[in-house]
Write a protein that holds these residues in place. Structure first.
Motif, PDB file in Angstrom:
ATOM      1  N   GLY A  68      27.865  15.040 -25.195  1.00  0.00           N
ATOM      2  CA  GLY A  68      29.283  15.363 -25.378  1.00  0.00           C
ATOM      3  C   GLY A  68      29.673  15.269 -26.833  1.00  0.00           C
ATOM      4  N   PRO A  69      29.322  16.275 -27.645  1.00  0.00           N
ATOM      5  CA  PRO A  69      29.529  16.182 -29.096  1.00  0.00           C
ATOM      6  C   PRO A  69      30.991  16.080 -29.501  1.00  0.00           C
ATOM      7  N   ARG A  70      31.258  15.116 -30.373  1.00  0.00           N
ATOM      8  CA  ARG A  70      32.555  14.969 -31.036  1.00  0.00           C
ATOM      9  C   ARG A  70      32.285  14.517 -32.460  1.00  0.00           C
ATOM     10  N   ASP A  71      33.274  14.685 -33.326  1.00  0.00           N
ATOM     11  CA  ASP A  71      33.076  14.318 -34.726  1.00  0.00           C
ATOM     12  C   ASP A  71      32.735  12.843 -34.888  1.00  0.00           C
ATOM     13  N   SER A  72      33.337  11.981 -34.073  1.00  0.00           N
ATOM     14  CA  SER A  72      33.048  10.554 -34.177  1.00  0.00           C
ATOM     15  C   SER A  72      31.592  10.262 -33.815  1.00  0.00           C
ATOM     16  N   LYS A  73      31.073  10.970 -32.806  1.00  0.00           N
ATOM     17  CA  LYS A  73      29.675  10.785 -32.421  1.00  0.00           C
ATOM     18  C   LYS A  73      28.740  11.352 -33.480  1.00  0.00           C
ATOM     19  N   SER A  74      29.132  12.460 -34.078  1.00  0.00           N
ATOM     20  CA  SER A  74      28.324  13.036 -35.150  1.00  0.00           C
ATOM     21  C   SER A  74      28.242  12.080 -36.334  1.00  0.00           C
ATOM     22  N   ALA A  75      29.386  11.479 -36.693  1.00  0.00           N
ATOM     23  CA  ALA A  75      29.395  10.534 -37.805  1.00  0.00           C
ATOM     24  C   ALA A  75      28.523   9.319 -37.499  1.00  0.00           C
ATOM     25  N   ARG A  76      28.570   8.842 -36.263  1.00  0.00           N
ATOM     26  CA  ARG A  76      27.748   7.690 -35.888  1.00  0.00           C
ATOM     27  C   ARG A  76      26.260   8.019 -36.031  1.00  0.00           C
ATOM     28  N   LEU A  77      25.854   9.202 -35.557  1.00  0.00           N
ATOM     29  CA  LEU A  77      24.456   9.594 -35.666  1.00  0.00           C
ATOM     30  C   LEU A  77      24.042   9.772 -37.120  1.00  0.00           C
ATOM     31  N   LEU A  78      24.884  10.412 -37.909  1.00  0.00           N
ATOM     32  CA  LEU A  78      24.568  10.599 -39.322  1.00  0.00           C
ATOM     33  C   LEU A  78      24.422   9.273 -40.054  1.00  0.00           C
ATOM     34  N   GLU A 136      32.660   9.196 -42.531  1.00  0.00           N
ATOM     35  CA  GLU A 136      33.670   9.106 -41.491  1.00  0.00           C
ATOM     36  C   GLU A 136      33.653  10.375 -40.638  1.00  0.00           C
ATOM     37  N   ALA A 137      34.346  10.308 -39.509  1.00  0.00           N
ATOM     38  CA  ALA A 137      34.403  11.462 -38.613  1.00  0.00           C
ATOM     39  C   ALA A 137      35.073  12.664 -39.273  1.00  0.00           C
ATOM     40  N   SER A 138      35.881  12.428 -40.297  1.00  0.00           N
ATOM     41  CA  SER A 138      36.565  13.526 -40.986  1.00  0.00           C
ATOM     42  C   SER A 138      35.674  14.230 -42.006  1.00  0.00           C
ATOM     43  N   ASP A 139      34.500  13.705 -42.255  1.00  0.00           N
ATOM     44  CA  ASP A 139      33.590  14.289 -43.241  1.00  0.00           C
ATOM     45  C   ASP A 139      33.150  15.683 -42.775  1.00  0.00           C
ATOM     46  N   PRO A 140      33.089  16.680 -43.670  1.00  0.00           N
ATOM     47  CA  PRO A 140      32.646  18.021 -43.274  1.00  0.00           C
ATOM     48  C   PRO A 140      31.264  18.037 -42.633  1.00  0.00           C
ATOM     49  N   MET A 141      30.381  17.115 -43.041  1.00  0.00           N
ATOM     50  CA  MET A 141      29.052  17.076 -42.442  1.00  0.00           C
ATOM     51  C   MET A 141      29.116  16.681 -40.969  1.00  0.00           C
ATOM     52  N   ALA A 142      30.010  15.758 -40.632  1.00  0.00           N
ATOM     53  CA  ALA A 142      30.175  15.380 -39.230  1.00  0.00           C
ATOM     54  C   ALA A 142      30.692  16.562 -38.422  1.00  0.00           C
ATOM     55  N   ARG A 143      31.625  17.297 -38.985  1.00  0.00           N
ATOM     56  CA  ARG A 143      32.156  18.472 -38.295  1.00  0.00           C
ATOM     57  C   ARG A 143      31.063  19.513 -38.073  1.00  0.00           C
TER      58      ARG A 143
END
Length: 211
Positions: free
Chosen positions: A117-127, A138-145
């Motif tokens: 279930g991809p979300r920006d917060s999960k992307s930031a955690r994985l990164l 942070e979840a607002s980072d373009p890389m997380a998006r």
């Protein structure tokens, strides 16, 4: 320069501009990977199919000799292709195919929710798991998006299995450098040093995570 996977497509242009400052650079985008090429992924033996794809591509883009860089999955694609006098040397960065990728608990606890279930917060955690200790986003980072977009719209390709000696042996006489970060959680220096042929030169980038 060989293509990468989900994060690398996002930063590709910046990297290519640096590399192209004093040399010609060609970036090859394998079909079926997050990028700008075809959306059909090879079936069956992926690495053999990608190796054949590179065999066909190389004489179309250069008379050689050239230095060929492969990152992660791209490195495994290169090693499953056929050695050529057009290839002066290989640079394998965080290479898949030489050893099994690390699958620690922290990595799996971050990766599985991101895939399901991809979300920006999960992307930031994985990164942040992949980045090492001194770099946090942070979840607002373009890389997380970007990673959220990839997980939402692309079917994630698992790291390929370790290549056989029959794949590696033909490259024995080609100068090859294996580069990885000292904090790489997928392909650490210790994980790569043993399986890589003794003819390979190893380069560890200090405090560099999986990139």
């Amino acid at each position: 320069v060989r293509s990468r996977r989900q994060r690398q497509m996002c930063i590709r242009d910046r990297v290519l501009r640096v590399l192209a400052a004093d040399r010609p650079v060609i970036s090859a985008d394998p079909p079926g990977q997050p990028g700008l090429s075809g959306d059909v992924r090879p079936k069956g033996d992926r690495m053999a199919a990608y190796g054949a794809w590179f065999d066909e591509l190389l004489p179309k883009i250069t008379d050689g000799p050239v230095l060929v860089l492969g990152h992660s999955l791209g490195a495994a694609m290169l090693l499953d292709s056929t050695p050529s006098d057009r290839v002066a040397g290989l640079l394998l960065v965080d290479p898949a195919g030489l050893a099994a990728a690390g699958t620690g608990g922290d990595l799996m606890r971050a990766a599985l929710p991101w895939m399901i279930g991809p979300r920006d917060s999960k992307s930031a955690r994985l990164l942040n798991v992949l980045h090492g200790h001194d770099h946090r986003i942070e979840a607002s980072d373009p890389m997380a998006r970007w990673w959220t977009l990839v997980a939402t719209h692309c079917r994630y390709a698992l790291t390929p299995p370790t290549l056989t000696l029959e794949c590696l042996r033909p490259w024995h006489d080609t100068p090859t450098v294996v580069a990885t970060g000292s904090e790489d959680v997928l392909f650490s220096p210790a994980r790569l040093h043993g399986p890589a042929p003794v003819s390979y030169t190893h380069l560890t980038l200090p405090t560099t995570p999986y990139v």
